[in-house]
Design a protein around this motif. Structure first.
Motif, PDB file in Angstrom:
ATOM      1  N   SER A   1      73.979 -30.540  22.427  1.00  0.00           N
ATOM      2  CA  SER A   1      74.385 -30.334  20.992  1.00  0.00           C
ATOM      3  C   SER A   1      75.889 -29.599  21.438  1.00  0.00           C
ATOM      4  O   SER A   1      76.022 -28.675  22.406  1.00  0.00           O
ATOM      5  N   ASP A   2      76.704 -29.729  20.457  1.00  0.00           N
ATOM      6  CA  ASP A   2      77.827 -28.919  20.280  1.00  0.00           C
ATOM      7  C   ASP A   2      77.358 -27.282  20.201  1.00  0.00           C
ATOM      8  O   ASP A   2      78.435 -26.693  20.994  1.00  0.00           O
ATOM      9  N   ASN A   3      76.406 -26.957  19.721  1.00  0.00           N
ATOM     10  CA  ASN A   3      76.039 -25.373  19.709  1.00  0.00           C
ATOM     11  C   ASN A   3      75.826 -25.060  21.118  1.00  0.00           C
ATOM     12  O   ASN A   3      76.261 -23.907  21.346  1.00  0.00           O
ATOM     13  N   THR A   4      75.022 -25.869  21.819  1.00  0.00           N
ATOM     14  CA  THR A   4      74.831 -25.570  23.285  1.00  0.00           C
ATOM     15  C   THR A   4      76.229 -25.123  24.088  1.00  0.00           C
ATOM     16  O   THR A   4      76.466 -24.076  24.695  1.00  0.00           O
TER      17      THR A   4
ATOM     18  N   VAL B   1      79.342 -24.720  22.794  1.00  0.00           N
ATOM     19  CA  VAL B   1      79.911 -23.504  22.102  1.00  0.00           C
ATOM     20  C   VAL B   1      79.365 -22.142  22.854  1.00  0.00           C
ATOM     21  O   VAL B   1      80.106 -21.337  23.103  1.00  0.00           O
ATOM     22  N   LYS B   2      78.093 -21.939  22.807  1.00  0.00           N
ATOM     23  CA  LYS B   2      77.319 -20.770  23.074  1.00  0.00           C
ATOM     24  C   LYS B   2      77.727 -20.684  24.540  1.00  0.00           C
ATOM     25  O   LYS B   2      77.935 -19.412  25.014  1.00  0.00           O
TER      26      LYS B   2
ATOM     27  N   SER C   1      81.373 -19.568  24.842  1.00  0.00           N
ATOM     28  CA  SER C   1      81.490 -18.224  24.302  1.00  0.00           C
ATOM     29  C   SER C   1      80.851 -17.184  25.390  1.00  0.00           C
ATOM     30  O   SER C   1      81.445 -15.932  25.473  1.00  0.00           O
ATOM     31  N   GLU C   2      79.742 -17.347  25.820  1.00  0.00           N
ATOM     32  CA  GLU C   2      78.928 -16.320  26.690  1.00  0.00           C
ATOM     33  C   GLU C   2      80.089 -16.067  28.097  1.00  0.00           C
ATOM     34  O   GLU C   2      79.995 -15.120  28.799  1.00  0.00           O
TER      35      GLU C   2
ATOM     36  N   GLN D   1      86.517 -19.213  23.979  1.00  0.00           N
ATOM     37  CA  GLN D   1      86.091 -19.891  22.480  1.00  0.00           C
ATOM     38  C   GLN D   1      86.641 -21.322  22.147  1.00  0.00           C
ATOM     39  O   GLN D   1      87.864 -21.657  22.839  1.00  0.00           O
TER      40      GLN D   1
ATOM     41  N   GLU E   1      88.401 -26.031  17.239  1.00  0.00           N
ATOM     42  CA  GLU E   1      88.514 -27.523  16.641  1.00  0.00           C
ATOM     43  C   GLU E   1      89.743 -28.155  17.023  1.00  0.00           C
ATOM     44  O   GLU E   1      90.770 -27.561  16.993  1.00  0.00           O
TER      45      GLU E   1
END
Length: 87
Positions: free
Chosen positions: A70-73, A75-76, A79-80, A84, A87
């Motif tokens: 997933s894109d969320n995975t 991004v996370k 980020s970690e 950043q 888009e």
């Protein structure tokens, strides 16, 4: 594609032989090879990621994967690592 650093590949031969998908993301804040390595390492930790290549000039990261991620995975993980996804 001389701007891309060499791919970091999983040592798992089974994964390496499978054909997967790829995503290209833009990452803000990477300014040197150390930054690129931090982002690569963070993304390689995600299960299913086969390889990661960073283009510092363009601020882009190419991710090849064999399991849907997933894109969320993504991004996370970025980020970690202290950066950043833009888009």
């Amino acid at each position: 594609s001389g701007d891309w650093s060499s791919d970091v590949c999983s040592s798992d031969l089974k994964r390496r032989n499978m054909i997967g998908n790829k995503k290209v993301i833009r990452v803000e804040g990477m300014s040197c090879e150390h930054c690129a390595e931090k982002v690569k390492s963070a993304l390689m930790e995600i299960e299913g990621v086969k390889s990661v290549a960073v283009n510092l000039k363009k601020g882009e990261v190419k991710i090849k994967y064999i399991l849907d991620i997933s894109d969320n995975t993504i991004v996370k993980a970025v980020s970690e690592a202290g950066y950043q996804v833009v888009e």
